[in-house]
Design a protein around this motif. Sequence first.
Motif, PDB file in Angstrom:
ATOM      1  N   ASP A  93       0.822  -1.199   0.000  1.00  0.00           N
ATOM      2  CA  ASP A  93       0.000   0.000   0.000  1.00  0.00           C
ATOM      3  C   ASP A  93       0.863   1.260   0.000  1.00  0.00           C
ATOM      4  O   ASP A  93       0.587   2.211  -0.727  1.00  0.00           O
ATOM      5  CB  ASP A  93      -0.902  -0.006   1.232  1.00  0.00           C
ATOM      6  CG  ASP A  93      -1.903   1.123   1.245  1.00  0.00           C
ATOM      7  OD1 ASP A  93      -2.878   1.044   0.491  1.00  0.00           O
ATOM      8  OD2 ASP A  93      -1.693   2.085   2.006  1.00  0.00           O
ATOM      9  N   TYR A 119     -11.906   2.808   0.303  1.00  0.00           N
ATOM     10  CA  TYR A 119     -11.091   1.857  -0.461  1.00  0.00           C
ATOM     11  C   TYR A 119     -10.699   2.460  -1.809  1.00  0.00           C
ATOM     12  O   TYR A 119      -9.529   2.390  -2.215  1.00  0.00           O
ATOM     13  CB  TYR A 119     -11.888   0.565  -0.665  1.00  0.00           C
ATOM     14  CG  TYR A 119     -11.273  -0.409  -1.630  1.00  0.00           C
ATOM     15  CD1 TYR A 119     -10.077  -1.052  -1.330  1.00  0.00           C
ATOM     16  CD2 TYR A 119     -11.910  -0.713  -2.835  1.00  0.00           C
ATOM     17  CE1 TYR A 119      -9.514  -1.963  -2.216  1.00  0.00           C
ATOM     18  CE2 TYR A 119     -11.361  -1.627  -3.718  1.00  0.00           C
ATOM     19  CZ  TYR A 119     -10.163  -2.242  -3.404  1.00  0.00           C
ATOM     20  OH  TYR A 119      -9.604  -3.138  -4.282  1.00  0.00           O
ATOM     21  N   ASN A 122      -8.050   5.307  -1.453  1.00  0.00           N
ATOM     22  CA  ASN A 122      -6.710   4.801  -1.172  1.00  0.00           C
ATOM     23  C   ASN A 122      -6.034   4.266  -2.423  1.00  0.00           C
ATOM     24  O   ASN A 122      -4.800   4.338  -2.562  1.00  0.00           O
ATOM     25  CB  ASN A 122      -6.792   3.712  -0.108  1.00  0.00           C
ATOM     26  CG  ASN A 122      -5.439   3.223   0.344  1.00  0.00           C
ATOM     27  OD1 ASN A 122      -4.626   3.985   0.848  1.00  0.00           O
ATOM     28  ND2 ASN A 122      -5.178   1.933   0.153  1.00  0.00           N
ATOM     29  N   ARG A 658     -12.311  -4.702  12.917  1.00  0.00           N
ATOM     30  CA  ARG A 658     -11.617  -4.618  11.630  1.00  0.00           C
ATOM     31  C   ARG A 658     -11.949  -5.840  10.781  1.00  0.00           C
ATOM     32  O   ARG A 658     -12.199  -6.922  11.293  1.00  0.00           O
ATOM     33  CB  ARG A 658     -10.099  -4.622  11.815  1.00  0.00           C
ATOM     34  CG  ARG A 658      -9.489  -3.447  12.516  1.00  0.00           C
ATOM     35  CD  ARG A 658      -7.977  -3.653  12.538  1.00  0.00           C
ATOM     36  NE  ARG A 658      -7.307  -2.735  13.453  1.00  0.00           N
ATOM     37  CZ  ARG A 658      -6.033  -2.864  13.804  1.00  0.00           C
ATOM     38  NH1 ARG A 658      -5.315  -3.854  13.324  1.00  0.00           N
ATOM     39  NH2 ARG A 658      -5.477  -2.003  14.618  1.00  0.00           N
ATOM     40  N   ASP A 661      -8.909  -7.371   5.655  1.00  0.00           N
ATOM     41  CA  ASP A 661      -8.299  -6.603   4.560  1.00  0.00           C
ATOM     42  C   ASP A 661      -8.136  -5.135   4.924  1.00  0.00           C
ATOM     43  O   ASP A 661      -8.255  -4.257   4.052  1.00  0.00           O
ATOM     44  CB  ASP A 661      -9.139  -6.718   3.283  1.00  0.00           C
ATOM     45  CG  ASP A 661      -8.521  -7.700   2.281  1.00  0.00           C
ATOM     46  OD1 ASP A 661      -7.469  -8.269   2.579  1.00  0.00           O
ATOM     47  OD2 ASP A 661      -9.107  -7.893   1.199  1.00  0.00           O
ATOM     48  N   GLN A 662      -7.878  -4.833   6.180  1.00  0.00           N
ATOM     49  CA  GLN A 662      -7.648  -3.450   6.551  1.00  0.00           C
ATOM     50  C   GLN A 662      -6.665  -3.384   7.701  1.00  0.00           C
ATOM     51  O   GLN A 662      -6.448  -4.363   8.421  1.00  0.00           O
ATOM     52  CB  GLN A 662      -8.955  -2.750   6.959  1.00  0.00           C
ATOM     53  CG  GLN A 662      -9.485  -3.126   8.337  1.00  0.00           C
ATOM     54  CD  GLN A 662     -10.756  -2.387   8.725  1.00  0.00           C
ATOM     55  OE1 GLN A 662     -11.843  -2.925   8.588  1.00  0.00           O
ATOM     56  NE2 GLN A 662     -10.618  -1.162   9.224  1.00  0.00           N
ATOM     57  N   THR A 665      -7.634   2.521   9.737  1.00  0.00           N
ATOM     58  CA  THR A 665      -8.593   3.082   8.781  1.00  0.00           C
ATOM     59  C   THR A 665      -8.212   2.832   7.330  1.00  0.00           C
ATOM     60  O   THR A 665      -8.936   3.248   6.423  1.00  0.00           O
ATOM     61  CB  THR A 665      -8.726   4.604   8.993  1.00  0.00           C
ATOM     62  OG1 THR A 665      -7.448   5.218   8.795  1.00  0.00           O
ATOM     63  CG2 THR A 665      -9.243   4.918  10.384  1.00  0.00           C
ATOM     64  N   THR A 666      -7.076   2.187   7.070  1.00  0.00           N
ATOM     65  CA  THR A 666      -6.646   1.938   5.694  1.00  0.00           C
ATOM     66  C   THR A 666      -7.263   0.639   5.190  1.00  0.00           C
ATOM     67  O   THR A 666      -7.069  -0.426   5.784  1.00  0.00           O
ATOM     68  CB  THR A 666      -5.113   1.846   5.602  1.00  0.00           C
ATOM     69  OG1 THR A 666      -4.542   3.055   6.112  1.00  0.00           O
ATOM     70  CG2 THR A 666      -4.673   1.662   4.161  1.00  0.00           C
ATOM     71  N   ILE A 667      -8.005   0.725   4.099  1.00  0.00           N
ATOM     72  CA  ILE A 667      -8.707  -0.421   3.537  1.00  0.00           C
ATOM     73  C   ILE A 667      -7.902  -0.959   2.355  1.00  0.00           C
ATOM     74  O   ILE A 667      -7.788  -0.312   1.312  1.00  0.00           O
ATOM     75  CB  ILE A 667     -10.127  -0.040   3.069  1.00  0.00           C
ATOM     76  CG1 ILE A 667     -10.850   0.792   4.144  1.00  0.00           C
ATOM     77  CG2 ILE A 667     -10.908  -1.293   2.702  1.00  0.00           C
ATOM     78  CD1 ILE A 667     -11.018   0.095   5.455  1.00  0.00           C
ATOM     79  N   TYR A 668      -7.316  -2.153   2.516  1.00  0.00           N
ATOM     80  CA  TYR A 668      -6.517  -2.755   1.450  1.00  0.00           C
ATOM     81  C   TYR A 668      -7.388  -3.479   0.430  1.00  0.00           C
ATOM     82  O   TYR A 668      -7.037  -3.589  -0.747  1.00  0.00           O
ATOM     83  CB  TYR A 668      -5.527  -3.769   2.039  1.00  0.00           C
ATOM     84  CG  TYR A 668      -4.590  -3.210   3.069  1.00  0.00           C
ATOM     85  CD1 TYR A 668      -3.926  -2.008   2.877  1.00  0.00           C
ATOM     86  CD2 TYR A 668      -4.356  -3.898   4.260  1.00  0.00           C
ATOM     87  CE1 TYR A 668      -3.058  -1.502   3.843  1.00  0.00           C
ATOM     88  CE2 TYR A 668      -3.489  -3.416   5.218  1.00  0.00           C
ATOM     89  CZ  TYR A 668      -2.843  -2.216   5.007  1.00  0.00           C
ATOM     90  OH  TYR A 668      -1.989  -1.719   5.949  1.00  0.00           O
ATOM     91  N   ARG A 681     -18.192  -4.510   2.788  1.00  0.00           N
ATOM     92  CA  ARG A 681     -17.846  -4.049   4.133  1.00  0.00           C
ATOM     93  C   ARG A 681     -19.061  -3.586   4.932  1.00  0.00           C
ATOM     94  O   ARG A 681     -18.989  -3.504   6.156  1.00  0.00           O
ATOM     95  CB  ARG A 681     -16.834  -2.889   4.041  1.00  0.00           C
ATOM     96  CG  ARG A 681     -15.451  -3.307   3.545  1.00  0.00           C
ATOM     97  CD  ARG A 681     -14.471  -2.147   3.617  1.00  0.00           C
ATOM     98  NE  ARG A 681     -14.437  -1.525   4.924  1.00  0.00           N
ATOM     99  CZ  ARG A 681     -13.775  -2.017   5.981  1.00  0.00           C
ATOM    100  NH1 ARG A 681     -13.080  -3.132   5.872  1.00  0.00           N
ATOM    101  NH2 ARG A 681     -13.810  -1.381   7.139  1.00  0.00           N
ATOM    102  N   TYR A 733     -17.961  -3.366  10.954  1.00  0.00           N
ATOM    103  CA  TYR A 733     -16.645  -2.794  10.696  1.00  0.00           C
ATOM    104  C   TYR A 733     -16.599  -1.290  10.958  1.00  0.00           C
ATOM    105  O   TYR A 733     -17.583  -0.575  10.754  1.00  0.00           O
ATOM    106  CB  TYR A 733     -16.228  -3.028   9.243  1.00  0.00           C
ATOM    107  CG  TYR A 733     -16.180  -4.469   8.821  1.00  0.00           C
ATOM    108  CD1 TYR A 733     -15.551  -5.424   9.613  1.00  0.00           C
ATOM    109  CD2 TYR A 733     -16.764  -4.890   7.634  1.00  0.00           C
ATOM    110  CE1 TYR A 733     -15.508  -6.751   9.225  1.00  0.00           C
ATOM    111  CE2 TYR A 733     -16.721  -6.214   7.228  1.00  0.00           C
ATOM    112  CZ  TYR A 733     -16.099  -7.147   8.033  1.00  0.00           C
ATOM    113  OH  TYR A 733     -16.045  -8.463   7.646  1.00  0.00           O
TER     114      TYR A 733
END
Length: 773
Positions: A93, A119, A122, A658, A661-662, A665-668, A681, A733
């Motif tokens: 990321d 998402y 990002n 969570r 896949d995160q 607060t960053t959603i991969y 989500r 989430y």
Amino acid sequence: MANDFKRNVSITGIEEFTNIRLGEPVRDAAGMLGVKEALKHGFKEMGVLRSMGALLKMNQKDGFDCPSCAWPDPENRSLVAEYCENGAKALADEATTAKADAGLFKKWTVEELSQLSDYELNKFGRLIEPLVLRPNSVHYEPITWTEAYGLIAKHLERLEHPDEAIFYTSGRSSNEAAFLYGMFARAFGTNNMPDCSNMCHESSGVALGETLGIGKGSTVLEDLYEAEVIIIAGQNPGTNHPRMMSALEKCKNNGGKIISINPLEESGLVNFKNPQHLSGTLGGGVQMADLHLPVNINQDIPLMKLILKKLATLDSIDHKVFDHAFIEKYTAGYDAFLEGIMQYDEADLLARAGVKESDVNKAVAMLRNSERIIVCWAMGLTQHKNGVENIREFVNLLLLKGALGKPGAGTCPVRGHSNVQGDRSVGIQHFVDEAMNARIKEFMHFDPPTKKGLDVVESMEAMHDGKAKAFFCLGGNFLMAASDTNYTAEAIQNCELSVQISTKLNRTHLVTGNTALILPTLGRSEKDNMKGKQQYFTVENSMGKVSQSKGILKPVSGNVKSEPLIIAEIADSYFKGNHPVNWKAMGEDYGIIREYIDLVAKGFNDTSKRSEGHGYYLPNNVRNLDFSMLPEGRAQITVNKLPQHTLAEDEFMLMTIRSHDQFNTTIYGLNDRYRGVYNERRIVFMNQKDMDKLGLQKLDVVDITSEYDGILRKANKFLMIPYNIPKGNIASYFPETNILVPYNHFAERSQTPISKSVRVKIHKQIKKVDEVV
């Protein structure tokens, strides 16, 4: 000066569904599937060669520290893969080759960007040049670094008082950046230094400070290998701290037992397949938790009181269950504790906890004759109104068992962001430390402010009320991390200036002050060359060890700068070179910053040299059983109240969680394979019996509401999923459900938001969605 112009930005982004697919929860954590997912993310974002080169250097002694969690590195490290799936995702990321350049912001207005999901935002990639969003504009446009610094200085000079500025810090900043940032805030004249720990482990710091004299854990990594019993409470290591699983595996192999206390049974504590071992790739893996206690949300205190009462009853028979020599020599409060604990009705405690008595008795049997006990915990204990008391009750167990200051025993709060503990150690704090202030005055030659500053909650209130007008963020995504999303957005939008030092685009770049600046910075994996010399950072892991981190990748752009350099140049521009601190020199040579850290911050010594290789531990009084700073010079056994939750017939207790896949607060990605949810989500996990009671079916569309102090908050359009969670409890989430968390309801004494115990109602909508097969 107030401005009537308002940008029509979305606070939550898209609220549409994304073709959900459901499957059986994956019961094995890590393994070859984890390796596959890690490499898939890396190859997609960075390419094969860039990915492999970076992964081989992550968490190595001559490489860079993982930008994800703060779990410590073992001294005997794998030379091939000293990282986990989430660490690999965090690297991919950060080191992506995708770029969010000026063309993106020329094409898209902030209003249009705000309609996208977190998402999608990002995925635009790395920020590569300074940008400004001017008053009455909806487009970011390029600005030179010099112009950006001048604009910041101009706004700061306009403030009527330094306390109208707020300096927020994310836990991914280095020690050097955080120290310089904190010194600039103080030199400017304010202690308004909220940081992400206010929202997560502040309850841990307060509780441990009150009971043991230091707001940090007492264990080192090797202690987990030697423990007889490890309690993992309110934590999901398989997703949030996957490298912890290797340490737990060693504990198991050495004969240790693991007790999991959590409303949800998590895959990582069911079965772990270590990808570094042949048995983990081809075999059946290791069953982790010997016992899972599915406690009701925020009923950990009744559960612990029940365990402690049963242990106390056994101790009254043979006087061998508690460590009375330890209690007599090192603790205070035992008699009051014993008198209080015996007053509780066991049946009532059991009903509150919601677990089987037979399982409680199994936990008591494991603990009865054990001396080496470790308690690990995370947000499941801290983010409640009684978060401080939650932790104090678990500390009671350790004190009664004498499970401190010895190998294989102690406290282990598992921190999230990779340097959140280091930020606090080097001086990011809103409270006043008189000893540190004296050292600042002696060695940095300026008078720091002596008035207490604002934490996160107080900063939100100050901005919302117009009492704070300039908002700085050293990393992070404040809008999505904080509670009460709508309130937080209104607060930020009331500011005259918002400044963010960032690597990637997030929603806080779109919900801004009247004027907004984005200052792009290097990632941890990137080389940081200054005047022909490569610089390095230091970080502190969650067990108090300070070590070096040196990037190895070519920077994403020639127009990004390091965090210390950006801070130094802001300070130099504001003070116009007229200040006792040579800001510019420190920004160009981090060794100078470390020299000042050694002089000013508590416990640091010869850091440039001692941080090499394995690094060094900061002092920790609990490891030496020194409680001289506490009342009577003793560790404090405490009496803690039961949590008070009154739910109406149609209310449920919500905990935010969570996905796999995160990270924070960053959603991969949009998958949560450990729970069997793919490509979505906006979901709610609920017990099937509760769904039947409400007449709900799988994938029914619902809204969620919470009401506190007469204010109704609403989260729109979520999908119902039946799940193995205690009745009356639901999970969903974050940050999507942060909108339901009231900003003014928080843990006593720590002011950590109640994100893990929110009273809510479920409202069924007419439509239902179909699952994608």
